[in-house]
Enzyme design. Structure first.
Site, PDB file in Angstrom:
ATOM      1  N   SER A  13       0.802  -1.224   0.000  1.00 52.61           N
ATOM      2  CA  SER A  13       0.000   0.000   0.000  1.00 52.61           C
ATOM      3  C   SER A  13       0.832   1.270   0.000  1.00 52.61           C
ATOM      4  CB  SER A  13      -0.936   0.020   1.220  1.00 52.61           C
ATOM      5  OG  SER A  13      -1.814  -1.091   1.193  1.00 52.61           O
ATOM      6  N   ILE A  15       5.117   3.052   1.087  1.00 49.63           N
ATOM      7  CA  ILE A  15       6.536   2.833   1.352  1.00 49.63           C
ATOM      8  C   ILE A  15       6.898   3.566   2.639  1.00 49.63           C
ATOM      9  CG2 ILE A  15       8.881   3.143   0.480  1.00 49.63           C
ATOM     10  CD1 ILE A  15       7.550   3.345  -2.353  1.00 49.63           C
ATOM     11  N   TYR A  96      10.091 -22.284   6.578  1.00 49.11           N
ATOM     12  CA  TYR A  96       9.449 -22.574   5.296  1.00 49.11           C
ATOM     13  C   TYR A  96      10.191 -23.701   4.588  1.00 49.11           C
ATOM     14  CZ  TYR A  96       5.734 -19.202   4.122  1.00 49.11           C
ATOM     15  OH  TYR A  96       4.550 -18.526   4.018  1.00 49.11           O
ATOM     16  N   ASP A 105       9.293  -8.855   3.687  1.00 45.42           N
ATOM     17  CA  ASP A 105       8.721  -8.056   4.772  1.00 45.42           C
ATOM     18  C   ASP A 105       8.444  -8.913   6.001  1.00 45.42           C
ATOM     19  OD1 ASP A 105       6.719  -9.421   3.360  1.00 45.42           O
ATOM     20  OD2 ASP A 105       5.240  -7.814   3.572  1.00 45.42           O
ATOM     21  N   THR A 189     -26.910  -2.333   6.935  1.00 42.04           N
ATOM     22  CA  THR A 189     -25.983  -3.089   6.091  1.00 42.04           C
ATOM     23  C   THR A 189     -24.542  -2.594   6.171  1.00 42.04           C
ATOM     24  OG1 THR A 189     -27.742  -3.769   4.591  1.00 42.04           O
ATOM     25  CG2 THR A 189     -25.499  -3.762   3.707  1.00 42.04           C
TER      26      THR A 189
END
EC number: 2.7.1.33
Length: 262
Positions: A13, A15, A96, A105, A189
């Site tokens: 989104s 930096i 992993y 990140d 809603t």
């Protein structure tokens, strides 16, 4: 005085950046958009020349090219390193099966969390475009994680892929829920959508924390980070700790370790 390190966290989104001194203290911080349309360029005019730039970039090649151009304009020839996940680094072991698949990140965040909360079992929940969870044992072993849509992405998906539901941003949703947090169920809603997606985030975190504590048979500290952490924290029934500089702190550790080996 040794030269500082420039740290850059290029997320999905925005930096974020920081300047870290020799003690790995973040002495200057800031944020800017992926493009000029997303906001002004970073305010680096009065920064001293750093020893180098250490970058986590999960935003893609175009953002990487923008960073290169900004760095070359301000400090021509500045050394830079774009980090990748490794099997082990800075006291953290990567669980992993293919270590390099772990996002840079998340890797930097694990390293930052290990340093911030040494010798503790951790569940790290980061709320961005995606919500990510990482399980980190007290001895530094990252044993795995979870990835889910973030709060904003959940709401946007419902608005985009249904005919009658609104498309809500987190700012709108936060405003709608400001006077309705005490109500478990909503009566219109937009608030129902906002709260439902918020509770989905909180439910994921609480289930993961309970499963982890049961599996490890030990206390687990829940650490929250990211832009939506405030709202989601209010929906949680678990004790938690907020830390919003895990990635940049991890980058500082990576940079310091590499510099010590030069």
């Amino acid at each position: 005085m040794s030269e500082p390190h420039l740290l850059i966290d290029a997320g999905n989104s925005r930096i974020k950046w920081a300047l870290a001194d020799a003690q790995r203290t973040l002495v200057r911080t800031g944020a800017f958009g992926h493009t000029r349309d997303g906001g002004a360029d970073p305010d680096w005019a009065d920064l001293p020349r750093p020893r180098g730039a250490w970058i986590s970039n999960v935003a893609g090649a175009d953002v990487g090219a923008r960073l290169d151009a900004l760095l070359d304009t301000r400090w021509p020839g500045l050394p830079r390193t774009t980090i990748r996940s490794r099997p082990a680094q800075c006291g953290v072991t990567n669980g992993y099966t293919t270590p390099e698949q772990l996002g840079s990140d998340r890797w930097a965040g694990l390293i930052g969390a290990r340093a911030a909360f040494p010798d503790e079992h951790l569940l790290i929940a980061t709320f961005g475009t995606a919500t990510t969870l990482e399980a980190l044992r007290a001895d530094g072993r990252f044993t795995g994680g979870l990835i889910a849509p973030g709060w904003a992405l959940m709401m946007r998906a419902l608005g985009t892929h249904t005919a009658q539901l609104p498309t809500l941003t987190t700012d709108i949703a936060s405003g709608l829920l400001a006077d309705a947090q005490a109500q478990p169920f909503q009566v219109d809603t937009p608030r129902s959508l906002s709260a439902g997606c918020l509770y989905a985030q909180a439910g994921l975190i609480e289930r993961a924390w309970r499963d982890l504590a049961a599996a490890w048979q030990a206390p687990v500290r829940l650490v929250l980070a990211g832009g939506a952490a405030d709202e989601i924290a209010r929906a949680l029934t678990l004790p938690h700790t907020r830390h919003d500089a895990l990635i940049l702190s991890g980058l500082a550790l990576i940079a310091a370790e590499a510099s010590a080996q030069d």
